[in-house]
Design a protein around this motif. Structure first.
Motif, PDB file in Angstrom:
ATOM      1  N   GLU A  69       0.815  -1.224   0.026  1.00 33.54           N
ATOM      2  CA  GLU A  69       0.110  -0.301  -0.132  1.00 33.54           C
ATOM      3  C   GLU A  69       0.836   1.285   0.051  1.00 33.54           C
ATOM      4  O   GLU A  69       1.864   1.377   0.709  1.00 33.54           O
ATOM      5  CB  GLU A  69      -0.843   0.046   1.312  1.00 33.54           C
ATOM      6  CG  GLU A  69      -1.963   1.018   1.312  1.00 33.54           C
ATOM      7  CD  GLU A  69      -2.890   1.102   2.575  1.00 33.54           C
ATOM      8  OE1 GLU A  69      -4.057   1.625   2.516  1.00 33.54           O
ATOM      9  OE2 GLU A  69      -2.411   0.476   3.290  1.00 33.54           O
ATOM     10  N   ASP A  70       0.724   2.195  -0.933  1.00 32.57           N
ATOM     11  CA  ASP A  70       1.416   3.384  -1.168  1.00 32.57           C
ATOM     12  C   ASP A  70       1.230   3.987   0.185  1.00 32.57           C
ATOM     13  O   ASP A  70       0.137   4.155   0.765  1.00 32.57           O
ATOM     14  CB  ASP A  70       1.137   3.851  -2.219  1.00 32.57           C
ATOM     15  CG  ASP A  70       1.521   3.544  -3.634  1.00 32.57           C
ATOM     16  OD1 ASP A  70       2.373   2.543  -3.574  1.00 32.57           O
ATOM     17  OD2 ASP A  70       0.853   3.765  -4.542  1.00 32.57           O
ATOM     18  N   THR A 108       5.724   1.224   6.320  1.00 29.43           N
ATOM     19  CA  THR A 108       6.962   2.106   6.027  1.00 29.43           C
ATOM     20  C   THR A 108       6.836   3.406   6.497  1.00 29.43           C
ATOM     21  O   THR A 108       7.723   4.108   6.796  1.00 29.43           O
ATOM     22  CB  THR A 108       7.021   2.227   4.357  1.00 29.43           C
ATOM     23  OG1 THR A 108       5.777   2.284   3.691  1.00 29.43           O
ATOM     24  CG2 THR A 108       7.487   0.734   3.895  1.00 29.43           C
ATOM     25  N   LYS A 109       5.646   4.138   6.568  1.00 35.69           N
ATOM     26  CA  LYS A 109       5.287   5.471   7.059  1.00 35.69           C
ATOM     27  C   LYS A 109       5.748   5.444   8.255  1.00 35.69           C
ATOM     28  O   LYS A 109       6.194   6.530   8.926  1.00 35.69           O
ATOM     29  CB  LYS A 109       4.082   5.902   6.673  1.00 35.69           C
ATOM     30  CG  LYS A 109       3.782   7.348   7.117  1.00 35.69           C
ATOM     31  CD  LYS A 109       4.364   8.357   6.215  1.00 35.69           C
ATOM     32  CE  LYS A 109       4.002   9.621   6.652  1.00 35.69           C
ATOM     33  NZ  LYS A 109       4.508  10.725   5.603  1.00 35.69           N
ATOM     34  N   GLY A 151      -0.555   4.230   6.876  1.00 34.76           N
ATOM     35  CA  GLY A 151       0.715   4.832   6.530  1.00 34.76           C
ATOM     36  C   GLY A 151       1.188   4.381   5.356  1.00 34.76           C
ATOM     37  O   GLY A 151       2.484   4.489   5.035  1.00 34.76           O
ATOM     38  N   GLY A 152       0.956   3.143   4.986  1.00 27.84           N
ATOM     39  CA  GLY A 152       1.386   2.491   3.750  1.00 27.84           C
ATOM     40  C   GLY A 152       2.566   1.294   4.162  1.00 27.84           C
ATOM     41  O   GLY A 152       2.734   1.033   5.478  1.00 27.84           O
ATOM     42  N   GLY A 153       2.739   0.496   3.241  1.00 24.00           N
ATOM     43  CA  GLY A 153       3.753  -0.603   3.800  1.00 24.00           C
ATOM     44  C   GLY A 153       3.709  -1.678   2.551  1.00 24.00           C
ATOM     45  O   GLY A 153       3.314  -1.767   1.351  1.00 24.00           O
ATOM     46  N   VAL A 154       4.702  -2.677   3.095  1.00 17.83           N
ATOM     47  CA  VAL A 154       5.049  -3.933   1.943  1.00 17.83           C
ATOM     48  C   VAL A 154       4.557  -5.108   3.177  1.00 17.83           C
ATOM     49  O   VAL A 154       5.069  -5.329   4.212  1.00 17.83           O
ATOM     50  CB  VAL A 154       6.186  -3.962   1.737  1.00 17.83           C
ATOM     51  CG1 VAL A 154       6.510  -5.133   0.787  1.00 17.83           C
ATOM     52  CG2 VAL A 154       6.657  -2.435   1.152  1.00 17.83           C
TER      53      VAL A 154
END
Length: 159
Positions: free
Chosen positions: A55-56, A78-79, A64-67
């Motif tokens: 997710e961007d 990641t955020k 907040g996004g991630g892998v």
């Protein structure tokens, strides 16, 4: 000469992305396969291309996004700069945390900086280690844990 033999409209063949044979969590260094929690989405995807979803980062991202590696119970946020290792993780962990009783990690981790009924946060050289327990009290066992490059005052975990 052989190019005339290939049917028109055929796509390129692409091999399935593979991760290393073993995913290794280094608890004392705060890394997963030497990847730190503060790396960006693209770097994580490049180093571990077998992710199941991503997710961007942005205002609409839930956390907040991630892998994410749902099949491995491994999540990079990641955020928020942390990695979550879930109860079904099957890779190697440098210190046996999953299933360990509360208080049994003192010799390796020392005293927690912050304690709550269902979690403890440890100040580490790289940032923070958060252990989440399946029950309150001394009989609680580690259900999942998180590694972050942020200190406890900066850390914001996804609910």
């Amino acid at each position: 000469m052989l190019s005339g033999l290939a049917p028109a409209g055929m796509g390129q063949l692409k091999a399935k992305a593979h991760c290393p044979d073993q995913i290794v969590v280094d608890v004392l260094n705060g890394t997963v396969n030497e990847i730190k929690p503060n790396l960006g989405e693209n770097e994580i995807k490049e180093l571990l291309p077998c992710f199941t979803s991503s997710e961007d980062e942005g205002p609409t991202a839930k956390c907040g996004g991630g892998v994410f590696f749902k099949d491995k119970d491994l999540y990079f946020y990641t955020k928020r700069d942390y990695i979550e290792i879930g109860p079904k993780f099957t890779g190697k962990i440098s210190i046996k945390l999953l299933g360990s009783k509360r208080g049994s990690m003192f010799s390796q981790l020392g005293n927690p900086k912050i304690k709550d009924d269902l979690w403890e946060a440890y100040e580490m050289q790289y940032g923070t280690l958060v252990l989440h327990f399946d029950a309150a009290g001394p009989n609680g066992k580690v259900k999942f844990f998180q590694l972050s490059t942020l200190n406890t005052d900066q850390l914001s975990l996804c609910e």
